[in-house]
Design a protein around this motif. Structure first.
Motif, mmCIF file in Angstrom:
data_model
loop_
_atom_site.group_PDB
_atom_site.id
_atom_site.type_symbol
_atom_site.label_atom_id
_atom_site.label_comp_id
_atom_site.label_asym_id
_atom_site.label_seq_id
_atom_site.Cartn_x
_atom_site.Cartn_y
_atom_site.Cartn_z
ATOM 1 N N GLU A 23 0.857 -1.183 0.000
ATOM 2 C CA GLU A 23 0.000 0.000 0.000
ATOM 3 C C GLU A 23 0.891 1.230 0.000
ATOM 4 O O GLU A 23 1.949 1.244 0.637
ATOM 5 C CB GLU A 23 -0.917 0.004 1.222
ATOM 6 C CG GLU A 23 -1.888 -1.168 1.266
ATOM 7 C CD GLU A 23 -2.775 -1.146 2.506
ATOM 8 O OE1 GLU A 23 -3.169 -0.039 2.927
ATOM 9 O OE2 GLU A 23 -3.048 -2.212 3.050
ATOM 10 N N VAL A 24 0.474 2.255 -0.714
ATOM 11 C CA VAL A 24 1.297 3.450 -0.830
ATOM 12 C C VAL A 24 0.426 4.686 -0.693
ATOM 13 O O VAL A 24 -0.702 4.733 -1.183
ATOM 14 C CB VAL A 24 2.061 3.464 -2.174
ATOM 15 C CG1 VAL A 24 1.105 3.368 -3.356
ATOM 16 C CG2 VAL A 24 2.933 4.704 -2.311
ATOM 17 N N GLY A 25 0.936 5.688 0.005
ATOM 18 C CA GLY A 25 0.261 6.979 0.134
ATOM 19 C C GLY A 25 0.974 8.014 -0.714
ATOM 20 O O GLY A 25 2.210 8.034 -0.786
ATOM 21 N N VAL A 26 0.213 8.860 -1.376
ATOM 22 C CA VAL A 26 0.780 9.858 -2.275
ATOM 23 C C VAL A 26 0.117 11.201 -1.997
ATOM 24 O O VAL A 26 -1.115 11.295 -1.958
ATOM 25 C CB VAL A 26 0.560 9.479 -3.759
ATOM 26 C CG1 VAL A 26 1.305 10.438 -4.666
ATOM 27 C CG2 VAL A 26 0.961 8.040 -4.024
ATOM 28 N N ALA A 27 0.908 12.236 -1.796
ATOM 29 C CA ALA A 27 0.337 13.567 -1.623
ATOM 30 C C ALA A 27 -0.439 13.955 -2.883
ATOM 31 O O ALA A 27 -0.086 13.561 -3.998
ATOM 32 C CB ALA A 27 1.429 14.594 -1.333
ATOM 33 N N ASN A 28 -1.498 14.731 -2.696
ATOM 34 C CA ASN A 28 -2.435 14.983 -3.788
ATOM 35 C C ASN A 28 -1.801 15.579 -5.035
ATOM 36 O O ASN A 28 -2.242 15.304 -6.150
ATOM 37 C CB ASN A 28 -3.560 15.897 -3.295
ATOM 38 C CG ASN A 28 -4.609 15.136 -2.510
ATOM 39 O OD1 ASN A 28 -4.646 13.910 -2.542
ATOM 40 N ND2 ASN A 28 -5.444 15.852 -1.790
ATOM 41 N N ASN A 29 -0.767 16.408 -4.871
ATOM 42 C CA ASN A 29 -0.212 17.048 -6.056
ATOM 43 C C ASN A 29 0.514 16.058 -6.967
ATOM 44 O O ASN A 29 0.649 16.290 -8.164
ATOM 45 C CB ASN A 29 0.726 18.197 -5.669
ATOM 46 C CG ASN A 29 1.996 17.698 -4.992
ATOM 47 O OD1 ASN A 29 1.943 17.174 -3.883
ATOM 48 N ND2 ASN A 29 3.125 17.846 -5.638
ATOM 49 N N ALA A 272 -1.570 41.134 5.263
ATOM 50 C CA ALA A 272 -1.780 39.697 5.452
ATOM 51 C C ALA A 272 -3.226 39.327 5.215
ATOM 52 O O ALA A 272 -3.549 38.180 4.908
ATOM 53 C CB ALA A 272 -1.358 39.271 6.861
ATOM 54 N N CYS A 273 -4.112 40.290 5.354
ATOM 55 C CA CYS A 273 -5.534 40.032 5.123
ATOM 56 C C CYS A 273 -5.825 39.765 3.650
ATOM 57 O O CYS A 273 -6.932 39.366 3.307
ATOM 58 C CB CYS A 273 -6.370 41.209 5.599
ATOM 59 S SG CYS A 273 -6.292 41.469 7.375
ATOM 60 N N LYS A 274 -4.870 40.010 2.810
ATOM 61 C CA LYS A 274 -5.062 39.752 1.394
ATOM 62 C C LYS A 274 -4.938 38.263 1.064
ATOM 63 O O LYS A 274 -5.178 37.850 -0.062
ATOM 64 C CB LYS A 274 -4.021 40.518 0.576
ATOM 65 C CG LYS A 274 -4.077 42.035 0.731
ATOM 66 C CD LYS A 274 -5.206 42.635 -0.062
ATOM 67 C CE LYS A 274 -5.120 44.157 -0.082
ATOM 68 N NZ LYS A 274 -6.154 44.762 -0.924
ATOM 69 N N VAL A 275 -4.513 37.461 2.033
ATOM 70 C CA VAL A 275 -4.195 36.063 1.782
ATOM 71 C C VAL A 275 -5.239 35.150 2.406
ATOM 72 O O VAL A 275 -5.610 35.308 3.569
ATOM 73 C CB VAL A 275 -2.805 35.704 2.352
ATOM 74 C CG1 VAL A 275 -2.493 34.225 2.137
ATOM 75 C CG2 VAL A 275 -1.736 36.577 1.720
ATOM 76 N N ARG A 276 -5.723 34.208 1.613
ATOM 77 C CA ARG A 276 -6.560 33.144 2.147
ATOM 78 C C ARG A 276 -5.683 31.913 2.289
ATOM 79 O O ARG A 276 -5.124 31.416 1.311
ATOM 80 C CB ARG A 276 -7.735 32.849 1.216
ATOM 81 C CG ARG A 276 -8.491 31.578 1.633
ATOM 82 C CD ARG A 276 -9.713 31.340 0.784
ATOM 83 N NE ARG A 276 -10.254 30.009 1.059
ATOM 84 C CZ ARG A 276 -11.533 29.692 0.970
ATOM 85 N NH1 ARG A 276 -12.407 30.606 0.626
ATOM 86 N NH2 ARG A 276 -11.933 28.466 1.215
ATOM 87 N N LEU A 277 -5.526 31.426 3.520
ATOM 88 C CA LEU A 277 -4.692 30.262 3.777
ATOM 89 C C LEU A 277 -5.502 28.986 3.620
ATOM 90 O O LEU A 277 -6.587 28.860 4.185
ATOM 91 C CB LEU A 277 -4.115 30.322 5.197
ATOM 92 C CG LEU A 277 -3.155 31.467 5.505
ATOM 93 C CD1 LEU A 277 -2.690 31.373 6.952
ATOM 94 C CD2 LEU A 277 -1.962 31.444 4.565
ATOM 95 N N GLU A 278 -4.952 28.052 2.865
ATOM 96 C CA GLU A 278 -5.543 26.724 2.739
ATOM 97 C C GLU A 278 -4.608 25.712 3.382
ATOM 98 O O GLU A 278 -3.398 25.907 3.403
ATOM 99 C CB GLU A 278 -5.770 26.378 1.272
ATOM 100 C CG GLU A 278 -6.783 27.267 0.583
ATOM 101 C CD GLU A 278 -8.170 27.132 1.173
ATOM 102 O OE1 GLU A 278 -8.580 26.001 1.499
ATOM 103 O OE2 GLU A 278 -8.856 28.155 1.322
ATOM 104 N N SER A 279 -5.152 24.618 3.873
ATOM 105 C CA SER A 279 -4.333 23.703 4.655
ATOM 106 C C SER A 279 -3.327 22.932 3.813
ATOM 107 O O SER A 279 -2.367 22.400 4.345
ATOM 108 C CB SER A 279 -5.219 22.713 5.424
ATOM 109 O OG SER A 279 -5.994 21.934 4.552
ATOM 110 N N GLY A 280 -3.509 22.871 2.520
ATOM 111 C CA GLY A 280 -2.548 22.182 1.658
ATOM 112 C C GLY A 280 -2.629 22.723 0.247
ATOM 113 O O GLY A 280 -3.587 23.414 -0.138
ATOM 114 N N ILE A 281 -1.635 22.400 -0.570
ATOM 115 C CA ILE A 281 -1.564 22.938 -1.924
ATOM 116 C C ILE A 281 -2.725 22.458 -2.786
ATOM 117 O O ILE A 281 -3.189 23.159 -3.685
ATOM 118 C CB ILE A 281 -0.209 22.581 -2.576
ATOM 119 C CG1 ILE A 281 -0.038 23.322 -3.913
ATOM 120 C CG2 ILE A 281 -0.049 21.081 -2.774
ATOM 121 C CD1 ILE A 281 0.018 24.822 -3.775
ATOM 122 N N SER A 282 -3.255 21.276 -2.509
ATOM 123 C CA SER A 282 -4.323 20.751 -3.351
ATOM 124 C C SER A 282 -5.635 21.498 -3.150
ATOM 125 O O SER A 282 -6.534 21.405 -3.968
ATOM 126 C CB SER A 282 -4.543 19.257 -3.071
ATOM 127 O OG SER A 282 -4.924 19.054 -1.725
#
Length: 382
Positions: A23-29, A272-282
């Motif tokens: 079994e292998v895990g792969v990051a979404n990108n 900094a308010c110009k940025v929306r942070l997402e938890s990951g690149i995907s």
């Protein structure tokens, strides 16, 4: 003669080669590229054939309570380091006997597309890593197999309203202005429809900026916002932050919140308010495409997220093409203070006899010279 013939036939019959379960895990990108490579890797390394989901998973297998029998799994990279070190994919929960493995049933034999710090987080400290075993964490990585498998690239991505679908990508259960991306929640496991051209933002007037310096200038205009991966959780986010800061953007770290839209309500607090942070690149591309409010029309995405996209909706359904919305690759010099977006693979002692050794051999001896692997990665922008 009959007995002799039977004996000769028996001796001459080729022996069936045993295959190794894994079994292998792969990051979404990197998941789409690895799906294309799964049959090649299985055949070349005598693995049992891999099964994979049609698309990357929103939170990874450990966030989905239903049993998933796929053996190649796409996962969200956001907060990966924390997930690896706490109740996460390396716990002892067994998905074959439990339907409640929400915090980590993977027990996988390899992981691909983490930055080096994330890989070190599964390698024991005594072997040069940073992982310290506990009741819920298995430090089962192999330092000798840690391998640079790809270099990621950033792209400036914007949405063109002509690609808007009839159904908005917003999740109506998540109130906000604008709402969070489809599937988002307060814990940052959200993910827009990255494989689907649901773009509800208006086209950027005059065209999207094509350089980071242009992005910084564009952000200076009232109402303009950008989505990036959280720098604390993803190498792409760290590179994005460096690109903005290196080109004159003032960044103020704003705490541990994930998937936080920092919009017009905090304009007075600074840029900094110009940025929306997402938890990951995907999730970044999903944040742009799912935003009906039009405030997040731009994102710094992984180039691999917009190349060779397998479309599942609109007139592109059933085809594989590059994203038709506007995107431009970012020159690595724009984030030279961060360095290359290095993506690593590591073999893990996940419980399948012999699998870790095979993955280690693939990474160490074959990965860089295998033309199929390298050609496929290149087609996805690595």
């Amino acid at each position: 003669m009959g007995a002799l013939a039977t004996a000769l036939i028996t001796v001459a019959a080729p022996a069936a080669f045993a295959t190794t379960d894994s079994e292998v895990g792969v990051a979404n990108n990197m998941y789409p590229a690895m799906k294309d490579l799964k049959a090649h890797i299985a055949a070349s390394k005598s693995f049992t054939s891999f099964t994979a989901n049609s698309a990357s998973q929103i939170g990874g297998y450990w966030n989905k309570p239903a049993i998933d029998t796929s053996t190649m799994r796409g996962i969200t990279s956001g907060s990966l380091r924390q997930q690896l070190k706490s109740a996460g994919p390396y716990t002892t929960c067994n998905p074959s006997s439990s339907n409640n493995c929400v915090n980590g049933p993977l027990n996988i034999d390899a992981f691909l597309s983490a930055d080096e710090a994330n890989v070190d987080a599964v390698i024991p400290t005594v072997d040069g890593g940073t992982c310290t075993a506990s009741g819920s964490v298995q430090c089962n990585g192999d330092y000798t197999t840690k391998h640079l498998v790809a270099e990621g690239h950033l792209a400036i991505y914007s949405c063109n309203g002509s690609w808007a679908g009839s159904t908005k990508g917003d999740d109506p259960s998540n109130a906000g202005s604008p709402p969070l991306a489809l599937g988002a929640d307060a814990n940052g496991s959200g993910n827009g429809k990255a494989q689907s051209p649901r773009c509800d933002a208006s086209p950027i007037s005059g065209g999207a900026p094509t350089t980071i310096s242009g992005v910084v200038t564009w952000l200076g205009t009232s109402g303009n916002r950008i989505a990036v991966a959280d720098p604390a959780s993803a190498p792409f986010g760290a590179a994005s932050k460096q690109a903005l800061v290196q080109n004159g953007f003032t960044w103020t770290d704003s705490g541990a919140g994930q998937n936080v839209f920092r919009g017009s309500a905090c304009d007075s607090a600074g840029t900094a308010c110009k940025v929306r942070l997402e938890s990951g690149i995907s999730q970044v591309r999903g944040a742009v495409t799912a935003n009906a409010g039009g405030n997040t029309q731009l994102g710094l995405v992984a180039k691999s997220n917009v190349m060779n996209v397998a479309w599942t909706s609109s007139s592109l359904n059933g085809t594989t093409t590059n994203d038709p919305n506007a995107w431009t690759e970012v020159a690595t010099s724009a984030y030279s203070g961060y360095g290359p977006i290095a993506q690593y693979g590591v073999a893990l002692n996940g419980g399948h006899a012999g699998a870790a050794a095979i993955w280690g051999d693939l990474f160490t001896n074959d990965w860089d010279s295998d033309t199929t692997i390298q050609g496929t990665l290149a087609s996805y922008g690595f």
